[in-house]
Design a protein around this motif. Structure first.
Motif, PDB file in Angstrom:
ATOM      1  N   ARG A 168      38.980 -15.018  17.221  1.00 54.62           N
ATOM      2  CA  ARG A 168      39.064 -15.127  15.766  1.00 54.62           C
ATOM      3  C   ARG A 168      37.774 -14.618  15.150  1.00 54.62           C
ATOM      4  NH1 ARG A 168      40.769 -20.781  13.497  1.00 54.62           N
ATOM      5  NH2 ARG A 168      41.074 -19.493  11.643  1.00 54.62           N
ATOM      6  N   TYR A 220      35.111 -19.818  13.528  1.00 60.41           N
ATOM      7  CA  TYR A 220      35.454 -18.516  14.100  1.00 60.41           C
ATOM      8  C   TYR A 220      34.577 -18.185  15.306  1.00 60.41           C
ATOM      9  CZ  TYR A 220      38.306 -17.642   9.948  1.00 60.41           C
ATOM     10  OH  TYR A 220      39.271 -17.714   8.975  1.00 60.41           O
ATOM     11  N   THR A 265      42.605  -8.930  13.236  1.00 58.07           N
ATOM     12  CA  THR A 265      42.316 -10.295  13.670  1.00 58.07           C
ATOM     13  C   THR A 265      41.201 -10.921  12.834  1.00 58.07           C
ATOM     14  OG1 THR A 265      40.634  -9.656  15.308  1.00 58.07           O
ATOM     15  CG2 THR A 265      42.936  -9.649  16.032  1.00 58.07           C
ATOM     16  N   TYR A 278      46.067 -19.808   9.447  1.00 59.57           N
ATOM     17  CA  TYR A 278      46.003 -19.512  10.888  1.00 59.57           C
ATOM     18  C   TYR A 278      47.018 -20.352  11.659  1.00 59.57           C
ATOM     19  CZ  TYR A 278      44.254 -19.554  15.683  1.00 59.57           C
ATOM     20  OH  TYR A 278      44.155 -19.482  17.048  1.00 59.57           O
ATOM     21  N   LYS A 315      49.993 -18.411  13.624  1.00 61.24           N
ATOM     22  CA  LYS A 315      49.548 -18.053  14.972  1.00 61.24           C
ATOM     23  C   LYS A 315      50.690 -17.860  15.958  1.00 61.24           C
ATOM     24  CE  LYS A 315      48.508 -22.798  16.530  1.00 61.24           C
ATOM     25  NZ  LYS A 315      47.412 -23.660  17.043  1.00 61.24           N
TER      26      LYS A 315
END
Length: 235
Positions: free
Chosen positions: A3, A26, A67, A203, A207
């Protein structure tokens, strides 16, 4: 999948809190700024830009792709900028340029710090330019664009004495005023919390989705009252 996030406006009132939070969320955080942020850790990759007119040149060397989530807390005041035109250049042109560069690299999620009462038809320069920036970035077509509209920001901010006085006054009375009021002041840290929470929600929602399928562009506006509610500490 690693991430990644990229941010401009990392040294501002909200940005300095957001940098710390993103670096913990992240795997890689790309920071583009004129000077290094106060908080730095191993996940950060700092790129110095002395003039945001050269942002595209800096962007050529950063590892941004689909991404990556993009965040902008970039903003100024007319007094700091020096003129209406200079203010528009920072708050509108640089933000839109950054957003377009991100989109060109495949970025799908963009998180924009704006302001309460942002309105392209406002007679007030600050609100009008914020509205124009929202409109221009919305038109780019990010898969997810989330716009945050805080009221008066509470926190230490050098070079803005009038704001500091207002913050001191509101900081004293805010505990006595219901957070259900739209104009209730909000701390910069809570705005950063709201931005981080929104990114994590997207997210978690996406995902397990098929990233080969392009979703229709979606714009979400989170007003001050909603930010106060989502970041309220539950006793």
């Amino acid at each position: 999948m690693q991430r990644k996030a990229i941010i401009i406006g990392a040294t501002g009132l909200v940005g300095q809190h957001l940098v710390k939070q993103l670096s913990e969320l992240y795997d890689k955080l790309i920071v583009i700024a004129r000077r290094p942020p106060r908080y730095i850790n191993a996940s950060m990759h700092f790129y110095q830009v002395n003039d945001f007119d050269n942002l595209s040149e800096v962007f050529a060397s950063v590892g941004v792709d689909k991404t990556t989530d993009a965040f902008s807390c970039l903003g100024t005041t007319k007094k700091q900028a020096g003129s209406d035109e200079a203010f528009h250049k920072v708050d509108h042109d640089y933000n839109v340029c950054f957003a377009q560069l991100c989109l060109d690299k495949g970025v799908e999620n963009f998180f924009l710090l704006s302001s309460m009462n942002a309105d392209v038809d406002s007679r007030f320069l600050y609100n009008r330019v914020k509205g124009e920036t929202e409109h221009s970035i919305s038109a780019l077509g990010f898969t997810e664009l989330v716009i945050f509209r805080p009221s008066l920001l509470l926190g230490k901010h050098k070079g803005r004495p009038l704001e500091s006085i207002s913050q001191t006054v509101f900081g004293l009375i805010s505990p006595l005023v219901s957070e259900s009021l739209p104009l209730h002041p909000i701390s910069a840290k809570r705005v950063a919390n709201a931005m981080t929470m929104s990114a994590q929600e997207i997210y978690e929602r996406r995902k397990f989705s098929d990233y080969h399928t392009k979703d229709a562009p979606k714009t979400t506006i989170i007003e001050n009252k909603a930010m106060l509610s989502m970041t309220r500490v539950k006793s």
